[in-house]
Design an enzyme around this catalytic site. Structure first.
Site, PDB file in Angstrom:
ATOM      1  N   GLU A 208       0.789  -1.229   0.000  1.00  0.00           N
ATOM      2  CA  GLU A 208       0.000   0.000   0.000  1.00  0.00           C
ATOM      3  C   GLU A 208       0.822   1.280   0.000  1.00  0.00           C
ATOM      4  O   GLU A 208       0.370   2.297  -0.503  1.00  0.00           O
ATOM      5  CB  GLU A 208      -0.959   0.017   1.202  1.00  0.00           C
ATOM      6  CG  GLU A 208      -2.004  -1.088   1.192  1.00  0.00           C
ATOM      7  CD  GLU A 208      -2.948  -0.993  -0.003  1.00  0.00           C
ATOM      8  OE1 GLU A 208      -3.347   0.122  -0.357  1.00  0.00           O
ATOM      9  OE2 GLU A 208      -3.258  -2.045  -0.597  1.00  0.00           O
ATOM     10  N   SER A 498     -55.382 -21.525  35.339  1.00  0.00           N
ATOM     11  CA  SER A 498     -55.313 -21.769  36.797  1.00  0.00           C
ATOM     12  C   SER A 498     -54.011 -21.323  37.453  1.00  0.00           C
ATOM     13  O   SER A 498     -53.901 -21.387  38.677  1.00  0.00           O
ATOM     14  CB  SER A 498     -55.506 -23.257  37.068  1.00  0.00           C
ATOM     15  OG  SER A 498     -56.746 -23.668  36.545  1.00  0.00           O
TER      16      SER A 498
END
Lengths: 765, 135
Positions: A208, A498
């Site tokens: 790079e 219940s």
């Protein structure tokens, strides 16, 4: 003539302005007027000065931007969510298999324990581990080499080697179970320059920016070459240095405009002026974009090493390093999973370039080029296996904080939580129990769905909490627990049937006029709405009335008539208050007698909160999924410290618990509980809604409280009651985890009497 | 206030240590000893965190709940301290071996109620402590 005269006259009378001016200026031509030359000089310089001021202002503002962003928050880090850390101690029930599974899930590798994160099982009863260090908020657990010896599925001893000593307790680092991303879904693991292999630095510079250590941020040669190529009409070249690339990634858009390029150059110079080459390099390695996984962007070499090779950066080999560098020019174009040939060519180019520049020997390059990619087939940390639990974690964060991406409220009283700063969230999830719960849910639902045609499409949910501290240890959503769909345990509001009855009986047992052996009426009941004239006539499950019954039997057998009569006697307001004291936070607009039988809809998580209060002996403990929120560095942001409030007298809850034990052993749960070991003591309650649409079971042992729901997503009848549906899932889960299930501690003020051969507790005062 | 509380808790740390040693639950003892060190260094939240870890191993040990209540009392987290002490008492039950612990819990609750400025709660807790001492 006239014409001539006429034309002349006006010229003479009104000479053209230029001429007049020329005349008036003709004198200074001979003798220069200092006023005139000064005027021209000033304008030129004024423009220059103004230009300079504007440029300086621009540069200063860029400088502020560069420094502020570089020194402050540079990288957006997702919050990392962890399971509970496993505590291993002598005397603990743990199998070698379970420990091996835990270590595997932590990413530990089997083999010689010469480095952290490795384990070595020796025979069936010994496991050697070299742990990884982990920073908890109250202490940093260092890396240790330990030998754990097992005997009869229990930890017999823990020996630390180097130096050799016996230790009583070993805490393993927690497993990463998810990430919460801020708005931009950037994923990264920040690495320091000293942890980056030299070969990676060499490869980057070779490919790079070969003059990185010599330029001042921009490369004149590079720019000139780029301009020349662009003029010649060749391929468009960037000519960017590493510094310029970093500037572009950190601060600017990718637009190819002159303004952007100009700013980039200025900012690159400024960056180099303020910071060292090493700082710039480190920032570059953490910022660079190296891949895309769905909506998740892979940034930085640390995360890329994990994403492509599932290992830490420092363990990468030369060919893997070269592959990472080859991705910089185009993570998508050179994606090794999608375009292996193209990626291979690019990787080999990196190796050749390194060899040409003398960074590696030709031999090393040749050897590395011969090596295949070595990449993981599946993308690591892409999908986490507990989406439902993660939903619960998010929900808790949303309740307690204003957060960047979780913001749904404008409540400014809440503290803000920035999810882009790499927070570490330690949760309560126990992956072992979660796995067992998922297995039990999947296998049980598959079997149950074959029993009845209507039950083919049944789904389920289960919430498992620790009785005494309210920590959610497992959170199971349906048959496909890993599928991130509708979060049933968190969001499915269903009639609880219940399960609500415990509130009626607890309200009665709080009063001195009631005991477990009080006789209550189970005769037919009829209620008329005085406004609408609607008549409500509840029925027992077996469509019979049972006359006068013991209170504990009415609960154990879940008699509807007895419950409605008792509830009406105590008052609907008392019932509602009891529900609220148990932990109900949802607002109920009106309270109807039918609610005494469960015609109210709650989520499994809400039910878990109600039963948590019973499980902890009358102390309200918030059900929660988060233990600690830490900063990226491990400092505490918030601790969810153990907190409780006494809401009921422990004696009343003890009596209720006894009646619920009867429900499991001799009441509605007797059929299923026969298949559980006899020494296990569980209190529980079944629940069934109208037309068998919802099947519930809440079970309490001495360690865990569990709420299970089974039903269809479309809320149609599925033919299973609480005892034949949800309780089966629960039973299978309990059998697979084999928990402690001791009778609850007897609080002060309890005595016993024997009725019909059964020892029944009562309050002594 | 701070000093008085510390004396109470230190005594119980030792008491708890010996009790759990006999139970061969050395992990809990080691956590308590570390919690004690933190407590003596005024790192109270760290001390509480270690006691919470110990409670995950032995959730039904009334001493652990009492010690945690003591740490919260020192932090002047009155409400939490009182509730933790009540939890300790509910686990101690009528067992005579826990009588001294129950007295200590009621003393602790008395102090917490004083801290909250709740006279009714203070009087009630004090009378419960005295009643236990009389028996």
């Amino acid at each position: 003539m006239i014409r001539t005269r006429n034309t002349r006259r006006p010229i003479r009378r009104r000479p053209p302005p230029q001429r007049r001016r020329r005349t008036s200026y003709s004198t200074p031509k001979k003798r220069p007027n200092p006023r005139k030359s000064g005027f021209r000089f000033k304008w030129r310089w004024l423009i220059l000065i103004i230009g300079l001021i504007i440029l300086s202002y621009h540069v200063i503002s860029l400088d502020i931007k560069v420094r502020k962003l570089f020194e402050g928050k540079r990288w957006s880090l997702p919050a990392r969510v962890y399971a509970r850390p496993l505590e291993i101690y002598t005397g603990m029930s743990l199998t070698t298999q379970a420990l091996n599974e835990e270590l595997k899930a932590l990413g530990y590798r089997k083999g010689s324990t010469n480095s952290a994160g490795k384990y070595n099982p020796i025979g069936n009863n010994i496991v050697k581990i070299r742990t990884r260090a982990f920073k908890f908020w109250e202490a940093t657990d260092p890396s240790r080499l330990v030998k754990i010896r097992f005997s009869s599925n229990k930890v017999q001893s823990i020996t630390e080697l180097e130096p050799t000593r016996q230790v009583a307790l070993l805490r393993l680092p927690p497993k990463l179970i998810g990430k919460i991303y801020p708005n931009h879904k950037e994923d990264r693991i920040v690495v320091r320059l000293e942890d980056i292999p030299q070969s990676l630095i060499n490869a980057l510079i070779a490919m790079e920016d070969r003059h990185f250590y010599n330029h001042m941020g921009i490369s004149i040669r590079g720019i000139a070459r780029a301009i020349l190529t662009n003029i010649k009409g060749g391929q468009i070249q960037g000519g960017s240095t590493i510094t310029q690339q970093l500037v572009k990634n950190l601060y600017l858009s990718s637009a190819r405009t002159f303004k952007r390029k100009f700013n980039e150059a200025i900012m690159a110079l400024l960056l180099e002026w303020h910071y060292s080459k090493n700082q710039i390099l480190e920032a570059y390695f953490n910022e660079v974009f190296l891949g895309q996984d769905g909506s998740r962007a892979i940034h930085g070499v640390g995360m890329a090493a994990r994403f492509y090779f599932n290992r830490p950066l420092e363990e990468l080999k030369l060919h893997q390093v070269a592959l990472l560098v080859s991705l910089i020019r185009g993570a998508s174009m050179y994606n090794p999973r999608r375009h292996p040939k193209r990626a291979l060519a690019r990787r080999n180019l990196v190796l050749d370039t390194m060899s040409k520049l003398g960074k590696i020997s030709p031999m090393e390059a040749r050897r590395a080029k011969k090596t295949r990619f070595d990449i993981e087939k599946s993308t690591a940390e892409s999908q986490f296996p507990y989406p439902a639990f993660m939903g619960l974690v998010r929900s808790q964060l949303r309740t307690d904080y204003r957060t960047e991406d979780l913001r749904t409220t404008s409540d400014t009283k809440k503290k803000a939580l920035d999810l882009s700063e790499g927070l570490r969230i330690i949760t309560t999830l126990d992956p072992f129990l979660q796995k067992k719960g998922e297995q039990a849910m999947r296998s049980s639902l598959t079997k149950l769905s074959k029993k009845r045609r209507k039950a083919r499409k049944i789904e389920g949910a289960m919430v498992v909490t620790r009785c005494d501290n309210g920590e959610v240890v497992a959170f199971i959503n349906g048959r496909k627990a890993k599928y991130d769909g509708f979060n049933r345990p968190l969001k499915a509001r269903r009639q609880i049937g219940s399960l609500v009855k415990v509130a009626v009986y607890l309200a009665a047992l709080e009063r001195s006029s009631y005991s477990l052996t009080s006789r209550i009426s189970d005769h037919p009941y009829r209620w008329v709405d005085r406004y609408t004239g609607t008549v409500w006539k509840p029925q027992n499950y077996d469509h019979r009335s049972h006359g006068s019954v013991y209170l504990y039997k009415a609960l154990a057998n879940s008699y509807n008539l007895a419950t409605v009569r008792l509830g009406k006697k105590l008052g609907l307001k008392t019932f509602h208050e009891t529900l609220k004291r148990l932990g109900l936070t949802r607002e109920l607009k009106n309270i109807y007698p039918s609610m005494l039988l469960g015609s109210l809809s709650l989520t499994p998580l809400e039910v878990a909160q109600l039963y948590q209060t019973i499980a902890s002996g009358g102390f309200h403990v918030p059900v929660h999924a988060i233990r600690d929120v830490l900063t990226h560095e491990g400092k505490p942001v918030q601790r969810y410290a153990l907190s409780m409030e006494k809401r009921f007298d422990p004696t009343s809850v003890f009596l209720l618990n006894f009646a619920m034990q009867q429900a499991v052993r001799n009441g509605t749960g007797r059929k299923i509980s026969k298949t559980l070991p006899k020494h296990m003591v569980f209190a529980g309650k079944t629940g069934t809604s109208n037309d068998l649409r919802d099947s519930w079971f809440a079970g309490i042992g001495s360690e865990f409280s569990t709420v299970t729901w089974v039903g269809r997503d479309d809320n149609k009848p599925m033919g299973l009651s609480g005892g034949s549906g949800a309780m089966v899932v629960w039973r299978n889960f309990i059998r697979s985890i084999n928990p402690q299930a001791l009778p609850p501690r007897v609080p002060a003020g309890i005595k016993w009497r024997t009725i019909n051969g059964l020892k029944i507790p009562y309050k002594s005062n | 206030m701070l000093k008085t509380n510390k004396v109470i808790i230190l005594l119980l740390f030792l008491f708890t240590s010996s009790a759990t040693m006999a139970d061969s639950r050395s992990a809990v003892v080691s956590l308590i000893m570390d919690a004690k060190t933190y407590f003596e260094n005024d790192q109270l939240e760290q001390s509480a965190a270690l006691l919470e870890r110990a409670l995950r191993i032995m959730p039904h040990d009334p001493y652990l709940w009492h010690n945690l209540a003591g740490v919260r009392l020192t932090q002047e987290d009155w409400n939490r301290a009182a509730n933790l002490a009540k939890k300790s008492n509910s686990l101690a039950g009528d067992d005579s071996t826990y009588k001294e612990l129950r007295v200590r819990n009621w003393v602790l609750i008395t102090q917490a109620c004083e801290g909250m400025g709740n006279n009714k709660c203070t009087d009630e807790a004090r009378s419960r402590a005295q009643a236990l001492l009389r028996n």
